[in-house]
Each structure stands twice: as structure tokens, then as C-alpha cells.
Scaffold this active site. Structure first.
Site: not given
Length: 239
Positions: A128, A209, A197
């Protein structure tokens, strides 16, 4: 062209390391080309490789590194996107061998750039943060630094790396009532009390993402993602 002796040496090393990936370097010395087996120091050696830094230095001291070698256990030697990126970054030719089997292929730098959508997840290579960095480089025109090596599951050790590093990289945290705009970064917590994240807000209620073990993709920003957003950050050049 790879000689039969060099190819045999790589294949022998691949068999020794199986079911993990082997890795090594073909080095040009005063005596000619030779294969130097290296240790695979990756966290996930069964599916990716990292040449041990000490082995790389030792190879450089013995001669000129010409080819990076590794194996693909139980799969074809076709290079993955991570292989292509690694080849570009090294500036060297790569040799990939299948094990078991006799198939092999060569790879050379060709200007490869990984797509933002549909890339495989490889920790530290395609994850990510690297998606965030590549998006900002390709779409926004802002260069973010490569992250220093970070441990797998860093949040389980209480490390709030995203919060710390985004501030260092020029991002500011927005107030909760500020309206979102394209390119904002969403710091999300997944099964964690710490943001672990990162996603990019694309506008029109969509985010981009890359989740572990999945392909990078667009999603609707709502429901789970919105509920678990811990912080929203904006680069100071976009304020």
C-alpha cells in the site's frame, strides 16, 4: 547467452533451496564468469527473494556483477511484475529458472513501470505504501521518498509508522470536518488500533489501495473503509 555450466550451477542451487526460491549472482572475474550462490534473506522465501546484502557486497568485491539469478519453485519462469521492477532497479540482466524442470528465461531492463491497478501484492515491493508513492509520482507529480525498511506487521509492535512518516514526507493531518479532495491519503486501521493501511482518495467517492494478498484496485469509499479511517492527510503542496 548463458553457458551450460553456469545454467547447471544455478539449477543445482535451485534444487538445494527448493521449495524456497534460490538467488545468486553471475560475476565476471579475472578467471571468467562464475556463479556465486547467495542467501535469500527475504521474509517470504517461498514466494520471493532478497539477495543478502553481505553476499552482494562480497560478490562486488570479487568482480563485476553481470546477472542476477533466482528460481521459481513449482511455477513457470515467466517474470512477475516484481521481477520486472527489480530488473529495472538493478540495471542488470536477470536469469529465472523453474524448479523442478528445465525451463528458464532471461530478462533485461526495458523501461517497465508497474500499473497502478491490478498489480500483485509483494511486501516491500508492491504494497500500500509503494502504491501511494507511485501514484504521487505518476499522477500528482510529487516524489515521495522510498520508505526505510519496515518490519512485517509493524503495527503489532505498536509502531505508528504511517503517522510518523507521512508527516516527515510533507503531509499534514486534516480536521475531521474538512472536505475530502482528490489525492488525499486515507490512513485506515484494519484489525488494529493503529493505522496500518494507506489508500488514496480519487474523488467521486472512490479510493485506490492495495491490500495484502490481493491485486491493487479501486473501491467505493464508504462502509468499512470510511468507518475505519483513522486519519486523513494532505500533502502540503496541495493545500
Amino acid at each position: 547467452m548463458i553457458s551450460g555450466d553456469l545454467l547447471a550451477a544455478v539449477r543445482s542451487h535451485a534444487a538445494e533451496c527448493y521449495p524456497d526460491e534460490c538467488c545468486g549472482l553471475i560475476v565476471e572475474t579475472a578467471a571468467g564468469l562464475c556463479y556465486r550462490p547467495c542467501r535469500n534473506s527475504d521474509l517470504f522465501p517461498a514466494r520471493q527473494f532478497t539477495v543478502d546484502p553481505l553476499d552482494w557486497v562480497s560478490a562486488e568485491e570479487s568482480g563485476v556483477i553481470r546477472i542476477v539469478c533466482h528460481s521459481h519453485p513449482n511455477r513457470a519462469p515467466q517474470p512477475s511484475d516484481a521481477d520486472k521492477l527489480g530488473c529495472e532497479q538493478s540495471g542488470l540482466q536477470w536469469l529465472i529458472v523453474s524448479v523442478p524442470g528445465d525451463a528458464w528465461t532471461m530478462l533485461a531492463p526495458s523501461g517497465f513501470s508497474a500499473p497502478l491497478i491490478g498489480r500483485d501484492f509483494v511486501w516491500g515491493v508492491f504494497d500500500c505504501y509503494t502504491l501511494l508513492r507511485d501514484y504521487y509520482r505518476d499522477v500528482v507529480g510529487i516524489t515521495l521518498p522510498a520508505a526505510e525498511p519496515y518490519s512485517y506487521n509493524f503495527w503489532k509492535n505498536g509502531q505508528a509508522l504511517y503517522e510518523q512518516r507521512l508527516e516527515q514526507f510533507g503531509f499534514i493531518t486534516l480536521a475531521q470536518d474538512q472536505a475530502l479532495q482528490a489525492h488525499d491519503v486515507l490512513l485506515i486501521q484494519i484489525r488494529s488500533t493503529i493505522a496500518n493501511h494507506a489508500a488514496i482518495y480519487l474523488g467521486d467517492g472512490q479510493l485506490l489501495h492495495h491490500l495484502e494478498s490481493q491485486l491493487s484496485r479501486r473501491d467505493i469509499y464508504g462502509g468499512f473503509w470510511q468507518k475505519n479511517t483513522r486519519f486523513i492527510a494532505r500533502h502540503n503542496l496541495l493545500c
